[in-house]
Design a protein around this motif. Structure first.
Motif, mmCIF file in Angstrom:
data_model
loop_
_atom_site.group_PDB
_atom_site.id
_atom_site.type_symbol
_atom_site.label_atom_id
_atom_site.label_comp_id
_atom_site.label_asym_id
_atom_site.label_seq_id
_atom_site.Cartn_x
_atom_site.Cartn_y
_atom_site.Cartn_z
ATOM 1 N N ASN A 60 0.829 -1.212 0.000
ATOM 2 C CA ASN A 60 0.000 0.000 0.000
ATOM 3 C C ASN A 60 0.861 1.259 0.000
ATOM 4 N N ILE A 61 1.943 1.249 0.775
ATOM 5 C CA ILE A 61 2.836 2.412 0.821
ATOM 6 C C ILE A 61 3.450 2.655 -0.555
ATOM 7 N N LEU A 62 3.967 1.595 -1.185
ATOM 8 C CA LEU A 62 4.594 1.737 -2.510
ATOM 9 C C LEU A 62 3.581 2.215 -3.546
ATOM 10 N N THR A 63 2.362 1.683 -3.466
ATOM 11 C CA THR A 63 1.330 2.084 -4.420
ATOM 12 C C THR A 63 0.940 3.540 -4.226
ATOM 13 N N ALA A 64 0.842 3.969 -2.964
ATOM 14 C CA ALA A 64 0.435 5.346 -2.672
ATOM 15 C C ALA A 64 1.464 6.368 -3.147
ATOM 16 N N LEU A 65 2.742 5.999 -3.104
ATOM 17 C CA LEU A 65 3.770 6.962 -3.497
ATOM 18 C C LEU A 65 4.205 6.817 -4.950
ATOM 19 N N ALA A 66 3.618 5.891 -5.697
ATOM 20 C CA ALA A 66 4.087 5.601 -7.053
ATOM 21 C C ALA A 66 3.939 6.803 -7.987
ATOM 22 N N ILE A 67 2.757 7.410 -8.018
ATOM 23 C CA ILE A 67 2.537 8.528 -8.939
ATOM 24 C C ILE A 67 3.394 9.724 -8.542
ATOM 25 N N THR A 68 3.433 10.031 -7.247
ATOM 26 C CA THR A 68 4.326 11.094 -6.777
ATOM 27 C C THR A 68 5.772 10.767 -7.116
ATOM 28 N N GLY A 69 6.148 9.485 -6.993
ATOM 29 C CA GLY A 69 7.515 9.080 -7.269
ATOM 30 C C GLY A 69 7.906 9.275 -8.715
ATOM 31 N N VAL A 70 6.991 8.968 -9.640
ATOM 32 C CA VAL A 70 7.284 9.183 -11.062
ATOM 33 C C VAL A 70 7.523 10.669 -11.331
ATOM 34 N N LEU A 71 6.681 11.520 -10.757
ATOM 35 C CA LEU A 71 6.865 12.963 -10.915
ATOM 36 C C LEU A 71 8.145 13.441 -10.235
ATOM 37 N N ALA A 72 8.465 12.839 -9.078
ATOM 38 C CA ALA A 72 9.677 13.227 -8.353
ATOM 39 C C ALA A 72 10.930 12.854 -9.131
ATOM 40 N N ALA A 73 10.861 11.812 -9.958
ATOM 41 C CA ALA A 73 12.010 11.446 -10.782
ATOM 42 C C ALA A 73 12.350 12.572 -11.760
ATOM 43 N N GLY A 74 11.333 13.101 -12.429
ATOM 44 C CA GLY A 74 11.569 14.236 -13.317
ATOM 45 C C GLY A 74 12.009 15.471 -12.556
ATOM 46 N N ALA A 75 11.410 15.689 -11.376
ATOM 47 C CA ALA A 75 11.784 16.842 -10.558
ATOM 48 C C ALA A 75 13.225 16.740 -10.084
ATOM 49 N N THR A 76 13.714 15.531 -9.854
ATOM 50 C CA THR A 76 15.106 15.346 -9.424
ATOM 51 C C THR A 76 16.066 15.837 -10.489
ATOM 52 N N VAL A 77 15.805 15.462 -11.743
ATOM 53 C CA VAL A 77 16.660 15.905 -12.851
ATOM 54 C C VAL A 77 16.668 17.425 -12.934
ATOM 55 N N LEU A 78 15.491 18.036 -12.831
ATOM 56 C CA LEU A 78 15.400 19.489 -12.958
ATOM 57 C C LEU A 78 16.049 20.212 -11.782
ATOM 58 N N LEU A 79 15.788 19.750 -10.560
ATOM 59 C CA LEU A 79 16.332 20.442 -9.389
ATOM 60 C C LEU A 79 17.850 20.318 -9.317
ATOM 61 N N ILE A 80 18.397 19.204 -9.765
ATOM 62 C CA ILE A 80 19.857 19.079 -9.816
ATOM 63 C C ILE A 80 20.433 20.138 -10.740
#
Length: 332
Positions: A60-80
Motif C-alpha cells: 500500500n505504501i509503494l502504491t500510494a507513493l508511485a505517482i508522486t515518485g514518477v513525478l519526483a524522478a523528473g523533478a530530481t533531474v530538474l532540481l539538480i
C-alpha cells in the motif's frame, strides 16, 4: 690602508614551513542520515500499530507513493540543474482529461498516444518558455500550473469523467505489487542510471553547480535544460496515465498537491535548491520517509489535516537542513 670587509655570518636559512595539517572532515552522506530517520519512523510505527510491518501494508505504501515518485524522478533531474516544474499536478489532470475525452472518439490506443504527447508537450512548452523566451522557471511553471488546471476545469465542466476499459493499474503481476509501483521502480532506475552514467547526467550537475562555468567548458546549457523539461513532461504523461487508470476517471481536482509532494520528497532526499547536489537514491528515500509517515499516521487514526501539517513541516525541515549544510560547507 685598504678597506677590509668583515665577513658577516650568513643568515640562517628560513625554516621550512611546517607541513599543513590535513584538515579532516567527517562527511556523513545525506543518504545515511535519511536512512537513520527512515529506520526511526519504521520502528516507531511498528510499535504503535501491529499492522504496519505487514507485506500488504508495504505494498500500500509503494502504491500510494508511485505517482508522486514518477513525478519526483523528473523533478530530481530538474532540481539538480537548478530548475523547477510546479505544473506537474495540473499536467497530470490535463493528460487524464485528454485520455478520457479522446478514448470514445478514437479508441483507447490512440487516446493513450495523444495523452502521452500531451504530457510531453507540457514539458516542451515549459522548456521553450524557460530556455528560449528566458522566463524564470518558477514563474513559468506557476503560470502553466494555473493554465492547465483552468483548462481541465473548463473543458471538463468541473465533472468527474470516467473511462472504460483502462484499468491496467489495478493489476498485480509480480509479488502482489500493483503496476504503478513497478512502473515507479523502473522509472527510478532509469533516472538513476541517466544521472550517474551518462554525459547528460553529468551536465545536469555541472549546470546546477555553476551554469556560467558549464557554458564556458562547452556544455550547451539551454539545450540540456530543454531536454530536462522534456523528461519532466514524459514523467507527467506516465503519471497521468497511472492516475487515470487507478481512479478510472479524471476531474478538475485530480493531481492537486502532487507538485508539493514531489518537491518535498526531492528536497528531503538531499537535492539542493541551488542545484548541483543530490541523486535519485536520496529521492527514493525521501519518498519512503513521506510515505511511511503518511501511512503510519493513517494507521494511528490521525486526521488527514494533521498529516498535511506533518508533510509541510518535513518540507520546512528539509529546506532548513539544506541551507545549514551549505553554510557548513562554505565555512569549512
Amino acid at each position: 690602508m685598504p678597506e677590509t670587509s668583515i665577513p658577516t655570518a650568513a643568515a640562517p636559512p628560513a625554516p621550512a614551513p611546517a607541513p599543513a595539517r590535513a584538515r579532516r572532515q567527517v562527511s556523513i552522506p545525506t543518504s545515511a542520515a535519511l536512512l537513520v530517520f527512515l529506520a526511526a519512523e519504521v520502528v516507531f510505527f511498528s510499535v504503535r500499530s501491529p499492522f504496519f510491518l505487514n507485506w500488504a501494508n508495504w505494498v500500500n505504501i509503494l502504491t500510494a507513493l508511485a505517482i508522486t515518485g514518477v513525478l519526483a524522478a523528473g523533478a530530481t533531474v530538474l532540481l539538480i540543474a537548478g530548475q523547477f516544474d510546479l505544473s506537474v499536478g495540473s499536467g497530470v489532470a490535463f493528460v487524464g482529461l485528454v485520455l478520457v475525452l479522446a478514448a470514445p472518439a478514437v479508441g483507447l490506443p490512440l487516446a493513450v498516444v495523444l495523452a502521452v504527447a500531451t504530457g510531453i508537450g507540457i514539458g516542451l512548452l515549459n522548456g521553450f518558455l524557460v530556455t528560449v523566451v528566458g522566463i524564470n522557471a518558477l514563474i513559468t511553471t506557476l503560470g502553466t500550473l494555473a493554465v492547465f488546471r483552468g483548462l481541465t476545469l473548463v473543458i471538463g465542466g468541473g465533472q468527474n469523467i470516467p473511462v472504460q476499459g483502462f484499468d491496467f493499474a489495478i493489476q498485480r503481476p509480480f509479488l502482489d505489487v500493483p503496476v504503478p509501483a513497478l512502473v515507479f521502480l523502473v522509472v527510478a532506475v532509469l533516472v538513476a542510471a541517466l544521472l550517474r552514467f551518462t554525459v547528460f547526467g553529468r551536465s545536469m550537475y555541472a549546470i546546477g553547480a555553476n551554469p556560467v562555468a558549464a557554458r564556458l567548458v562547452g556544455i550547451r546549457v539551454s539545450r540540456k535544460l530543454f531536454a530536462a523539461f522534456t523528461i519532466s513532461g514524459a514523467c507527467i504523461a506516465v503519471a497521468g496515465l497511472l492516475s487515470t487508470s487507478q481512479l478510472g476517471s479524471t476531474s478538475g481536482t485530480t493531481g492537486t498537491g502532487l507538485e508539493l509532494a514531489a518537491v518535498t520528497a526531492v528536497i528531503l532526499g538531499g537535492v539542493s535548491l541551488s542545484g548541483g547536489v543530490g541523486g535519485m537514491l536520496g529521492t527514493v528515500i525521501g519518498l519512503l520517509i513521506v510515505g511511511v509517515l503518511s501511512n503510519g499516521l493513517t494507521l494511528m487514526n490521525v486526521d488527514s489535516a494533521w498529516q498535511q501539517v506533518a508533510t509541510g513541516s518535513l518540507l520546512i525541515i528539509a529546506v532548513a537542513f539544506d541551507r545549514l549544510r551549505q553554510k557548513v560547507f562554505r565555512s569549512a
